[in-house]
Design a protein around this motif. Structure first.
Motif, short mmCIF file in Angstrom:
data_model
loop_
_atom_site.label_atom_id
_atom_site.label_comp_id
_atom_site.label_asym_id
_atom_site.label_seq_id
_atom_site.Cartn_x
_atom_site.Cartn_y
_atom_site.Cartn_z
N GLN A 11 0.85 -1.17 0.00
CA GLN A 11 0.00 0.00 0.00
C GLN A 11 0.90 1.23 0.00
N ASP A 12 0.66 2.17 -0.93
CA ASP A 12 1.46 3.39 -1.01
C ASP A 12 1.24 4.31 0.19
N ARG A 13 -0.02 4.55 0.51
CA ARG A 13 -0.40 5.44 1.61
C ARG A 13 -1.57 4.79 2.35
N PRO A 14 -1.81 5.21 3.58
CA PRO A 14 -2.91 4.60 4.33
C PRO A 14 -4.26 4.66 3.62
N GLU A 15 -4.49 5.72 2.85
CA GLU A 15 -5.80 5.86 2.19
C GLU A 15 -5.85 5.22 0.80
N SER A 16 -4.72 4.73 0.30
CA SER A 16 -4.70 4.13 -1.03
C SER A 16 -5.12 2.66 -0.98
N PRO A 17 -5.55 2.13 -2.13
CA PRO A 17 -5.97 0.72 -2.16
C PRO A 17 -4.79 -0.23 -1.94
N LEU A 30 7.22 -3.93 -9.06
CA LEU A 30 7.06 -2.91 -8.02
C LEU A 30 8.39 -2.21 -7.75
N ALA A 31 9.46 -2.95 -7.67
CA ALA A 31 10.79 -2.35 -7.45
C ALA A 31 11.15 -1.40 -8.59
N ALA A 32 10.83 -1.78 -9.82
CA ALA A 32 11.10 -0.92 -10.98
C ALA A 32 10.28 0.37 -10.90
N GLU A 33 9.02 0.26 -10.49
CA GLU A 33 8.17 1.45 -10.32
C GLU A 33 8.76 2.40 -9.29
N GLN A 35 11.92 2.63 -8.23
CA GLN A 35 13.14 3.23 -8.76
C GLN A 35 12.83 4.34 -9.74
N HIS A 36 11.85 4.12 -10.60
CA HIS A 36 11.48 5.14 -11.58
C HIS A 36 10.98 6.41 -10.88
N ARG A 37 10.12 6.23 -9.87
CA ARG A 37 9.61 7.39 -9.11
C ARG A 37 10.74 8.15 -8.44
N ILE A 38 11.66 7.42 -7.82
CA ILE A 38 12.78 8.07 -7.13
C ILE A 38 13.63 8.86 -8.13
N ARG A 39 13.95 8.24 -9.25
CA ARG A 39 14.80 8.90 -10.25
C ARG A 39 14.14 10.10 -10.89
N THR A 40 12.84 10.03 -11.15
CA THR A 40 12.16 11.14 -11.81
C THR A 40 11.84 12.28 -10.86
N THR A 41 11.79 12.02 -9.57
CA THR A 41 11.53 13.11 -8.62
C THR A 41 12.82 13.72 -8.10
N ARG A 42 13.92 13.00 -8.14
CA ARG A 42 15.20 13.50 -7.63
C ARG A 42 15.99 14.28 -8.67
N ASN A 43 16.05 13.79 -9.88
CA ASN A 43 16.91 14.37 -10.91
C ASN A 43 16.16 15.30 -11.83
N PRO A 44 16.63 16.55 -11.96
CA PRO A 44 15.98 17.45 -12.91
C PRO A 44 16.28 17.01 -14.35
#
Length: 58
Positions: A11-17, A30-33, A35-44
């Protein structure tokens, strides 16, 4: 959370499915997702200046 039958519940957050990960392939996806989120939010994007300390050392 590991279910008694060997499947993983996530579960991502308490209110998410709740997602059911059925097997190793789902866990890798899931691990790939994550990693993708981390890389796209960290690196401009390459066309924007990167003002982080590691970028100045290049």
């Amino acid at each position: 959370m590991l279910a008694p039958n060997g499947q993983w519940l996530t579960q991502d957050r308490p209110e998410s499915p709740v997602r059911l990960l059925d097997g190793p392939t789902a866990m890798v996806e899931l691990a790939a997702e994550i990693q993708h989120r981390i890389r796209t939010t960290r690196n401009p994007p390459d066309d924007e200046p990167d003002d982080t300390p590691h970028s100045r050392a290049r």
